[in-house]
Design an enzyme around this catalytic site. Structure first.
Site, short mmCIF file in Angstrom:
data_model
loop_
_atom_site.label_atom_id
_atom_site.label_comp_id
_atom_site.label_asym_id
_atom_site.label_seq_id
_atom_site.Cartn_x
_atom_site.Cartn_y
_atom_site.Cartn_z
N SER A 150 0.84 -1.21 0.00
CA SER A 150 0.00 0.00 0.00
C SER A 150 0.87 1.25 0.00
CB SER A 150 -0.90 0.03 1.24
OG SER A 150 -1.67 -1.13 1.31
N GLU A 233 -0.04 -3.36 13.06
CA GLU A 233 -0.82 -3.13 11.84
C GLU A 233 -2.29 -3.42 12.11
OE1 GLU A 233 0.35 -5.48 8.45
OE2 GLU A 233 -0.91 -4.30 7.11
C1 LIG Z 1 -6.08 -3.57 0.60
C2 LIG Z 1 -4.85 -4.40 0.84
C3 LIG Z 1 -3.71 -3.77 1.28
C4 LIG Z 1 -2.54 -4.52 1.50
N1 LIG Z 1 -1.41 -3.86 1.87
C5 LIG Z 1 -0.26 -4.56 2.03
C6 LIG Z 1 0.96 -3.87 2.34
O1 LIG Z 1 1.00 -2.65 2.46
N2 LIG Z 1 2.09 -4.60 2.44
C7 LIG Z 1 2.09 -5.98 2.32
O2 LIG Z 1 3.15 -6.57 2.47
N3 LIG Z 1 0.95 -6.65 2.02
C8 LIG Z 1 -0.22 -5.98 1.87
N4 LIG Z 1 -1.39 -6.65 1.55
C9 LIG Z 1 -1.33 -8.09 1.33
C10 LIG Z 1 -2.06 -8.92 2.38
O3 LIG Z 1 -1.32 -8.93 3.58
C11 LIG Z 1 -2.26 -10.32 1.80
O4 LIG Z 1 -3.14 -10.20 0.69
C12 LIG Z 1 -2.85 -11.26 2.81
O5 LIG Z 1 -1.91 -11.56 3.81
C13 LIG Z 1 -3.31 -12.58 2.14
O6 LIG Z 1 -2.29 -13.14 1.36
P1 LIG Z 1 -2.59 -13.60 -0.13
O7 LIG Z 1 -3.25 -12.47 -0.84
O8 LIG Z 1 -1.33 -14.14 -0.69
O9 LIG Z 1 -3.67 -14.76 -0.01
P2 LIG Z 1 -3.40 -16.33 0.41
O10 LIG Z 1 -2.49 -16.34 1.54
O11 LIG Z 1 -2.94 -16.99 -0.88
O12 LIG Z 1 -4.81 -16.78 0.81
C14 LIG Z 1 -5.80 -17.25 -0.12
C15 LIG Z 1 -7.00 -17.75 0.67
O13 LIG Z 1 -6.64 -18.88 1.48
C16 LIG Z 1 -6.97 -18.65 2.84
N5 LIG Z 1 -5.96 -19.26 3.73
C17 LIG Z 1 -4.62 -19.23 3.56
N6 LIG Z 1 -4.01 -19.85 4.58
C18 LIG Z 1 -4.98 -20.27 5.43
C19 LIG Z 1 -4.98 -20.97 6.68
N7 LIG Z 1 -3.84 -21.34 7.27
N8 LIG Z 1 -6.17 -21.21 7.28
C20 LIG Z 1 -7.33 -20.81 6.69
N9 LIG Z 1 -7.39 -20.16 5.50
C21 LIG Z 1 -6.24 -19.89 4.88
C22 LIG Z 1 -6.98 -17.14 2.99
O14 LIG Z 1 -7.78 -16.74 4.08
C23 LIG Z 1 -7.54 -16.70 1.65
O15 LIG Z 1 -8.95 -16.77 1.67
C24 LIG Z 1 -2.56 -5.93 1.31
C25 LIG Z 1 -3.73 -6.57 0.88
C26 LIG Z 1 -4.87 -5.81 0.65
C27 LIG Z 1 -6.12 -6.52 0.18
#
Ligand SMILES: Cc1cc2nc3c(=O)[nH]c(=O)nc-3n(C[C@H](O)[C@H](O)[C@H](O)COP(=O)(O)OP(=O)(O)OC[C@H]3O[C@@H](n4cnc5c(N)ncnc54)[C@H](O)[C@@H]3O)c2cc1C
Length: 380
Positions: A150, A233
């Site tokens: 972000s 955070e």
């Molecule tokens: C608006 C926004 C702002 C963001 N800002 C930042 C930022 O500034 N810096 C940064 O580094 N990141 C940022 N992010 C990233 C955010 O931290 C990640 O999107 C988030 O941690 C999920 O990771 P992923 O998208 O890889 O999804 P995944 O980890 O691939 O997850 C996919 C799905 O699987 C589920 N899942 C995964 N593991 C498990 C488990 N162990 N148990 C149950 N369910 C599970 C998840 O809940 C999700 O529904 C941002 C995201 C958004 C949407």
């Protein structure tokens, strides 16, 4: 005494308030930065931070009053994600030299910070991150990719997690590094989200040199430090957010009146439910600030607050869109959109709330295991 503090703060916010935000993106950023610098210089910034780093060092009750008055005065926030996340992390884990060098410019928004944790293959499972940092004398050489960062398009420093251990070292081989966003080898590309805005970016590191003095804590010990960051955070601005939604719930009631739906018993029940939840948000936030004041960290309880607040935001915007009927699908580009499409924008924007800072599934896992003490889910 609290009343004196409140009226003094109210008067000082009024005296220094920068006025309404300008329209353009660049002008708005300049307006925000100007306010941040004034706030630090006038002793009106960072209620919980120590004074020597630009904060106000307020007691817990005064922090609550600060949040109320800041929301009332509608003062601008600090651009980027440093103050809520990296700042408290440096206060807790940084050297004195790092605190002196980084904190005040961060608060004044002279230097804007963005978080580089997530990667294409490492989001929820953050310890599997692959961006590497190889030590070469007094610097690290960083290679890899971050995503969803972000505000990275306006950032000067990227507070990042990198792998310094072996590829399979998991949590034990991660280091916390502050990377100059303008250094040779850094490429930042904005990504468009559901609202049409570009709130976050992908970042590529190609042989980026980072001085060793930009490391927070020990090499390979970044995971424990990241936990402070992640807790903050999830806690960041919870009190300000709760006060902000106090106003928004009232504006939603006005919207119900404007749409002729305020007498509908189901609408009234949904509004009352949201008003009650807004108060719970405030209490959760106050509990977290009290925990930070006592332990120095928000701890896993911050997941409770984060989960509750993000589900609340979504519920509130779902009602706002429902109230408008078919008009609710019009966005700000359509002249017939109610209130310039702000509720529709909020509806789209808050879809992401239950993903950022850890998805709601991950928050539930944290609450189950670290707050309630339930056994670890072997499937996860
Ligand atoms: C608006 C926004 C702002 C963001 N800002 C930042 C930022 O500034 N810096 C940064 O580094 N990141 C940022 N992010 C990233 C955010 O931290 C990640 O999107 C988030 O941690 C999920 O990771 P992923 O998208 O890889 O999804 P995944 O980890 O691939 O997850 C996919 C799905 O699987 C589920 N899942 C995964 N593991 C498990 C488990 N162990 N148990 C149950 N369910 C599970 C998840 O809940 C999700 O529904 C941002 C995201 C958004 C949407």
């Amino acid at each position: 005494m609290d009343d004196d503090f409140r009226s003094d703060l109210r008067a000082r916010f009024a005296e220094h308030h920068p006025g309404k935000p300008p329209r353009g993106r660049a002008e708005r950023l300049a307006w925000q930065r100007a306010w941040c610098a004034t706030a630090v210089d006038e002793g009106l910034a960072a209620p919980s931070w120590p004074r020597e780093y630009g904060g106000m060092d307020l007691s817990f009750p005064h922090q609550v009053i600060y949040a109320e008055e800041a929301a009332r005065a509608r003062i601008p926030g600090v651009p980027g994600t440093g103050v809520g996340i990296a700042g408290p992390t440096i206060i807790r884990h940084g050297t004195e030299e790092q605190k002196q060098r980084f904190l005040r410019p961060m608060l004044r928004a002279d230097v804007i910070w963005a978080q580089g944790y997530s990667e294409p293959e490492a989001g929820s499972d953050l310890p599997s991150l692959r961006t590497t940092a190889r030590r070469d004398g007094d610097r690290y050489v960083v290679n890899g990719q971050k995503v969803w960062s972000s505000s990275a398009e306006i950032a000067d420093i990227l507070f990042s997690l990198v792998r310094t251990g072996a590829p399979d070292s998991g949590r034990d081989g991660i280091t916390y590094l502050l990377i100059d966003a303008h250094a040779p080898g850094v490429t930042v590309r904005p990504l468009r989200d559901l609202t049409g805005d570009s709130g976050f970016c992908e970042i590529f590191f190609d042989g980026v040199e980072v001085p060793v003095e930009n490391r927070i804590g020990e090499e390979d010990r970044g995971w424990g430090i990241a936990r402070t960051s992640l807790g903050h955070e999830r806690a960041a601005g919870a009190l300000t957010q709760a006060r902000f939604y106090d106003r928004i719930v009232n504006e939603l009631i006005e919207l119900a009146q404007q749409c002729g739906r305020a007498d509908d018993p189901v609408v009234r029940q949904r509004l009352a439910g949201l008003a009650a939840k807004q108060r719970i948000m405030s209490h959760n936030a106050a509990r977290m600030i009290a925990t930070i004041a006592r332990d120095g960290e928000p701890g896993p309880g911050s997941s409770t607050s984060r989960l509750f607040n993000t589900l609340f935001e979504q519920e509130l915007h779902e009602l706002a869109v429902d109230l408008q009927g078919p008009t609710g699908v019009l966005d700000r580009r359509d002249p017939h959109a109610i209130q310039k499409g702000r509720w529709t924008w909020g509806f789209l924007r808050t879809r992401a709330s239950t993903i950022g800072a850890g998805t709601s599934e991950i928050q539930r896992n944290t609450i189950a295991e670290r707050v309630l003490g339930l056994p670890h889910d072997p499937a996860a």
